[in-house]
Write an enzyme that holds these catalytic residues in place. Structure first.
Site, mmCIF file in Angstrom:
data_model
loop_
_atom_site.group_PDB
_atom_site.id
_atom_site.type_symbol
_atom_site.label_atom_id
_atom_site.label_comp_id
_atom_site.label_asym_id
_atom_site.label_seq_id
_atom_site.Cartn_x
_atom_site.Cartn_y
_atom_site.Cartn_z
ATOM 1 N N HIS A 60 0.928 -1.115 -0.301
ATOM 2 C CA HIS A 60 0.030 0.026 -0.068
ATOM 3 C C HIS A 60 0.788 1.246 0.081
ATOM 4 C CE1 HIS A 60 0.964 -0.453 4.321
ATOM 5 N NE2 HIS A 60 0.190 0.774 4.781
ATOM 6 N N HIS A 62 1.215 3.769 2.024
ATOM 7 C CA HIS A 62 1.625 4.659 3.266
ATOM 8 C C HIS A 62 3.214 4.406 3.205
ATOM 9 C CE1 HIS A 62 -2.255 3.985 5.993
ATOM 10 N NE2 HIS A 62 -2.047 5.075 5.153
ATOM 11 N N ASP A 64 5.937 4.259 4.903
ATOM 12 C CA ASP A 64 6.776 3.249 5.437
ATOM 13 C C ASP A 64 6.741 1.902 4.598
ATOM 14 O OD1 ASP A 64 4.180 2.959 6.515
ATOM 15 O OD2 ASP A 64 4.678 1.937 8.397
ATOM 16 N N HIS A 65 6.065 2.120 3.842
ATOM 17 C CA HIS A 65 5.978 0.897 2.943
ATOM 18 C C HIS A 65 6.582 0.799 1.447
ATOM 19 C CE1 HIS A 65 3.699 -1.899 5.812
ATOM 20 N NE2 HIS A 65 3.505 -0.517 6.248
ATOM 21 N N HIS A 140 -7.285 -1.806 5.862
ATOM 22 C CA HIS A 140 -6.622 -0.820 6.339
ATOM 23 C C HIS A 140 -7.189 0.637 5.967
ATOM 24 C CE1 HIS A 140 -2.934 0.697 8.006
ATOM 25 N NE2 HIS A 140 -2.416 0.997 6.905
ATOM 26 N N ASP A 210 -0.504 -3.854 6.052
ATOM 27 C CA ASP A 210 -0.894 -3.345 7.177
ATOM 28 C C ASP A 210 -2.465 -4.096 7.300
ATOM 29 O OD1 ASP A 210 1.535 -2.346 7.525
ATOM 30 O OD2 ASP A 210 0.768 -0.256 7.827
ATOM 31 N N HIS A 268 6.066 -5.327 12.048
ATOM 32 C CA HIS A 268 5.609 -3.830 12.060
ATOM 33 C C HIS A 268 5.037 -3.304 13.450
ATOM 34 C CE1 HIS A 268 2.641 -0.749 10.629
ATOM 35 N NE2 HIS A 268 3.518 -0.846 9.308
#
Ligand SMILES: [Zn+2]
Length: 302
Positions: A60, A62, A64-65, A140, A210, A268
């Protein structure tokens, strides 16, 4: 099959921890799963050759990914890569990556092939003669997929003593491996199962990050050899899990138990936790084979 954790915390990169990224080695493939900041440094630290990465899976958008992705693409360009690179991720990923290349006037000399995902149902997104990759729709805050990596069932194994005793011509060995009955040199029908053994159990890996607690993924991940399920929080912070659409260690273990998986890996983690032992203890109260993800850790999938 081997999994290497490159980063396993949520949110921000820190001195000793990186946001999400993993490498799955499966049948000569090196699949990169998520690409948080720091991924290319961790690839180097773990001695994973950049040139072997031909497929990248992004869960996805976000940061941090995937904030490491444009940097990695740029490094591949500087290293004069020529091999195609396939990127699987949510719709919008192509736009955000190509805008950065456009504004920098830095186009790649290799082909970037985006496979943008929009389906809310699980779908087959990659297949060859030995491996399949399916999406796992997750719940999510934005559109998110996990990924299921599966070896295909291999060929049957010849029981050589039985094959030789049955007087079967070598030219029929291929048919035997494919599961067919054959006729021997005396003209007798030889039943396949009397001279072969079943193929080795195919292995599988499910990556789920997530997501909030979501039992709808169970039919997709049932019986996988290894499940990575996010556990951003401990149960004492469950009130934070629902509004942020994340899970606790206990919830991750409950999914592992209900799906009858072989082993569970947690990751995570919220950066609020420095000591991770409680994640393992909490998950082990529900499911007995639990491991904690740690940057640089490798896990053999059997
Ligand atoms: Zn997220």
């Amino acid at each position: 099959m081997k999994l290497t954790i490159l980063g396993c915390y949520s949110a921000t990169p820190r001195t000793n921890t990186n946001p999400t990224s993993q490498v799955l080695e499966i049948n000569n493939h090196v699949f990169l799963i998520d690409c948080g900041e720091g991924t290319q440094v961790e690839l180097r630290r773990n001695k994973i050759k950049f040139s072997r990465i031909k497929h990248i899976f992004i869960s996805h958008l976000h940061g941090d990914h995937y904030f490491g992705l444009v940097g990695l693409i740029s490094t591949f360009r500087l290293l004069t890569r020529e091999t195609d690179l396939h990127i699987y991720g949510p719709k919008g990923l192509k736009e955000v990556i190509t805008l950065q290349m456009k504004l920098a006037d830095s186009w790649t000399n290799y082909k970037l092939i985006f496979h943008e995902l929009t389906s809310k149902e699980s779908e087959l997104i990659y297949e060859d003669d030995k491996v399949e990759v399916h999406t796992i729709p997750l719940d999510h805050r934005i559109y998110t997929n996990g990924f299921l990596f599966k070896e295909k069932e291999g060929e049957r194994k010849l029981d050589m003593n039985a094959v030789l005793n049955a007087d079967i011509d070598v030219s029929y060995y291929r048919k035997l491996k494919q599961g067919f009955d054959v006729v021997n040199e005396k003209g007798e029908l030889i039943k396949n199962e009397t001279v072969t053994k079943p193929p080795i159990n195919p292995k599988s890996y499910a990556f789920c990050s997530d997501t909030m607690y979501n039992e709808r993924i169970i039919p997709i991940i049932e019986h996988v050899s290894l499940l990575y399920h996010e556990s951003t929080f401990l149960e004492k912070h469950i009130s934070l899990a629902a509004p942020t659409k994340h899970s606790t260690a206990k919830q991750a273990a409950t999914i592992a138990k209900l799906a009858n998986v072989g082993k569970l890996v947690l990751g995570h983690y919220s950066t609020r936790y420095d000591d991770l032992k409680a994640f393992k203890t909490e998950a082990e109260s529900i499911f007995n084979d639990v491991e904690l993800a740690k940057d640089g850790k490798t896990i053999e999938i059997n």
